[in-house]
Design a protein around this motif. Structure first.
Motif, PDB file in Angstrom:
ATOM      1  N   ARG A 252      48.378  55.549   6.145  1.00 32.45           N
ATOM      2  CA  ARG A 252      47.065  55.398   6.860  1.00 32.45           C
ATOM      3  C   ARG A 252      46.447  56.653   7.093  1.00 32.45           C
ATOM      4  N   PHE A 253      44.976  56.892   6.760  1.00 29.97           N
ATOM      5  CA  PHE A 253      44.507  57.978   6.812  1.00 29.97           C
ATOM      6  C   PHE A 253      43.062  57.674   7.610  1.00 29.97           C
ATOM      7  N   ARG A 254      42.930  58.669   8.367  1.00 31.26           N
ATOM      8  CA  ARG A 254      41.768  58.551   9.314  1.00 31.26           C
ATOM      9  C   ARG A 254      40.758  59.749   9.007  1.00 31.26           C
ATOM     10  N   PRO A 255      39.611  59.390   8.388  1.00 28.93           N
ATOM     11  CA  PRO A 255      38.526  60.613   7.904  1.00 28.93           C
ATOM     12  C   PRO A 255      37.899  61.201   8.926  1.00 28.93           C
ATOM     13  N   MET A 256      37.754  62.218   9.005  1.00 33.86           N
ATOM     14  CA  MET A 256      37.157  63.172   9.819  1.00 33.86           C
ATOM     15  C   MET A 256      36.301  64.199   9.419  1.00 33.86           C
ATOM     16  N   ASN A 257      35.488  64.680  10.204  1.00 35.69           N
ATOM     17  CA  ASN A 257      34.497  65.594   9.580  1.00 35.69           C
ATOM     18  C   ASN A 257      34.868  67.107  10.113  1.00 35.69           C
ATOM     19  N   ARG A 258      34.877  68.212   9.597  1.00 36.33           N
ATOM     20  CA  ARG A 258      35.591  69.145   9.697  1.00 36.33           C
ATOM     21  C   ARG A 258      34.871  69.890  10.954  1.00 36.33           C
ATOM     22  N   ARG A 259      33.629  70.089  11.154  1.00 36.43           N
ATOM     23  CA  ARG A 259      32.859  70.773  11.943  1.00 36.43           C
ATOM     24  C   ARG A 259      33.049  69.928  13.268  1.00 36.43           C
ATOM     25  N   THR A 260      32.942  68.803  13.235  1.00 34.83           N
ATOM     26  CA  THR A 260      33.228  67.923  14.653  1.00 34.83           C
ATOM     27  C   THR A 260      34.795  68.173  15.187  1.00 34.83           C
ATOM     28  N   ALA A 261      35.593  68.134  14.108  1.00 33.57           N
ATOM     29  CA  ALA A 261      36.868  68.273  14.403  1.00 33.57           C
ATOM     30  C   ALA A 261      37.165  69.485  15.202  1.00 33.57           C
ATOM     31  N   TRP A 262      36.613  70.692  14.725  1.00 45.35           N
ATOM     32  CA  TRP A 262      36.835  71.966  15.008  1.00 45.35           C
ATOM     33  C   TRP A 262      36.270  72.022  16.525  1.00 45.35           C
ATOM     34  N   ALA A 263      35.106  71.414  16.879  1.00 49.62           N
ATOM     35  CA  ALA A 263      34.662  71.430  18.027  1.00 49.62           C
ATOM     36  C   ALA A 263      35.256  70.920  19.097  1.00 49.62           C
ATOM     37  N   LEU A 264      35.802  69.720  18.679  1.00 46.58           N
ATOM     38  CA  LEU A 264      36.601  68.890  19.411  1.00 46.58           C
ATOM     39  C   LEU A 264      38.030  69.719  19.782  1.00 46.58           C
ATOM     40  N   ALA A 265      38.670  70.241  18.844  1.00 45.61           N
ATOM     41  CA  ALA A 265      39.681  71.020  19.123  1.00 45.61           C
ATOM     42  C   ALA A 265      39.629  72.309  19.980  1.00 45.61           C
ATOM     43  N   SER A 266      38.510  72.997  19.815  1.00 45.22           N
ATOM     44  CA  SER A 266      37.961  74.095  20.863  1.00 45.22           C
ATOM     45  C   SER A 266      37.996  73.830  22.230  1.00 45.22           C
ATOM     46  N   THR A 267      37.401  72.493  22.245  1.00 43.44           N
ATOM     47  CA  THR A 267      37.098  71.997  23.556  1.00 43.44           C
ATOM     48  C   THR A 267      38.639  71.569  24.381  1.00 43.44           C
ATOM     49  N   LEU A 268      39.207  70.931  23.516  1.00 46.98           N
ATOM     50  CA  LEU A 268      40.658  70.642  24.099  1.00 46.98           C
ATOM     51  C   LEU A 268      41.530  71.808  24.417  1.00 46.98           C
ATOM     52  N   GLU A 269      41.590  72.743  23.482  1.00 42.23           N
ATOM     53  CA  GLU A 269      42.046  73.874  23.955  1.00 42.23           C
ATOM     54  C   GLU A 269      41.729  74.582  24.925  1.00 42.23           C
TER      55      GLU A 269
END
Length: 329
Positions: A252-269
């Motif tokens: 099972r794979f979940r397609p994601m956008n790099r730019r969106t994921a990077w912004a999300l990871a930065s916020t979560l951190e």
């Protein structure tokens, strides 16, 4: 050097637990150091177990010819003081042990995390490191540990030094890489970027153990650095598909956008860093740098100077892991 005495730190861990039998098989007298007594009992007899942390090791009188320093705190997230104590101060304790016991060579297990960056990087050579990389505390601590060892070499505290950077260890007993991927697969599906076509390197743990054995007698003893992989780059989606299908799972794979994921990871951190207990975010920038972009290492130096060749194929390593996990399930 067969027959020589070698101390392996972190022998109760995943990599160290493979290094000890690798050396024993090739005629070395091995002393296994670590904090997990049952794990040490599985790899060394009573007279060759060194129980305790690295701070206690620095005070030990144990004449050995070489040290393979595997012990480290490896994680995508954590408190800086924990990384500093384990990876920088811990390396300092190993240097003091080496000085005290007149150890000839230190073989240090570093990490290719020092190459991490939010972009594709292919055939990375050992010199292509941004030593100011601050992507996470683990990377900072591994760069600092290398620098500490090189300083000790320059001032003659340790006569010989070889540094090895193995990429993405997999094998039976892996406590991190595969379990994390399987956990996220079970919960939400594995994130993929651009269809999972990014190419990455991983390495069978047995091959890393072999490379460390070779580094005891070969390579540039004046601080030579060597990338280690299985020399078999694969697409991220392909690797996961092989592993999951061998386990009888439907990928099972979940397609994601790099730019969106990077912004999300930065916020979560940021959010997790301001909480008193600093929990690990469900997504980090470091994790993204390893799964969202192509990253492969050039192992030409390891081949030519260490005589390194992968002995366990990537497909066999994946099959072994899948069979072990199926059996435990």
């Amino acid at each position: 050097m067969s027959g020589a005495r070698v101390l392996v730190t972190g022998a109760s861990g995943f990599l160290g637990g493979h290094v000890v039998p690798e050396l024993q098989t090739h005629g070395y007298e091995v002393f296994a150091a670590g904090r997990n007594e049952p794990a040490l009992e599985r790899v060394a007899d009573e007279g060759h177990r060194v129980l305790g942390d690295l701070a206690s090791l620095r005070l030990r009188d144990l004449p050995v010819d070489a040290v393979i320093h595997c012990a480290a705190l490896s994680a995508p997230w954590g408190r800086w003081r924990d990384f500093r104590e384990a990876n920088i101060d811990g390396t300092g304790h190993v240097i003091e042990f080496a000085r005290r016991n007149r150890v000839r060579r230190v073989v240090h297990v570093s990490s290719p995390s020092v190459y991490a960056a939010p972009r594709d990087r292919v055939d990375i050579r050992e010199s292509e490191v941004d030593r100011a990389n601050r992507l996470n505390g683990y990377i900072r601590s591994k760069i600092a540990a290398e620098d500490l060892l090189l300083e000790a070499l320059d001032c003659g505290t340790i006569p010989e030094l070889v540094i090895v950077r193995p990429r993405g260890l997999i094998g039976v007993g892996d406590p991190s890489l595969v379990p994390r991927l399987l956990d996220v697969h079970a919960r939400i599906g594995v994130p993929v970027f651009d269809g999972g076509e990014n190419v990455i390197d991983v390495t069978a743990v047995e091959n890393v153990a072999s490379a460390l054995r070779l580094a005891l007698t070969r390579g540039d003893a004046a601080g030579g650095v060597y990338n280690i992989t299985n020399d078999d780059p694969r697409r991220f989606r392909e690797l996961l598909t092989i592993l999951l299908e061998r386990m009888g799972e439907t990928p099972r794979f979940r397609p994601m956008n790099r730019r969106t994921a990077w912004a999300l990871a930065s916020t979560l951190e940021w959010a997790c860093s301001v909480l008193p207990w600093q929990p690990e975010p469900p997504l980090t920038r470091y994790t993204l740098s390893t799964i969202a972009y192509s990253q492969t290492l050039d192992i030409t130096r390891a081949k030519t100077e260490l005589g390194y060749r992968p002995e366990v194929s990537l497909d066999d390593a994946l099959a072994g892991v899948a069979a072990h996990l199926r059996g435990n399930a």
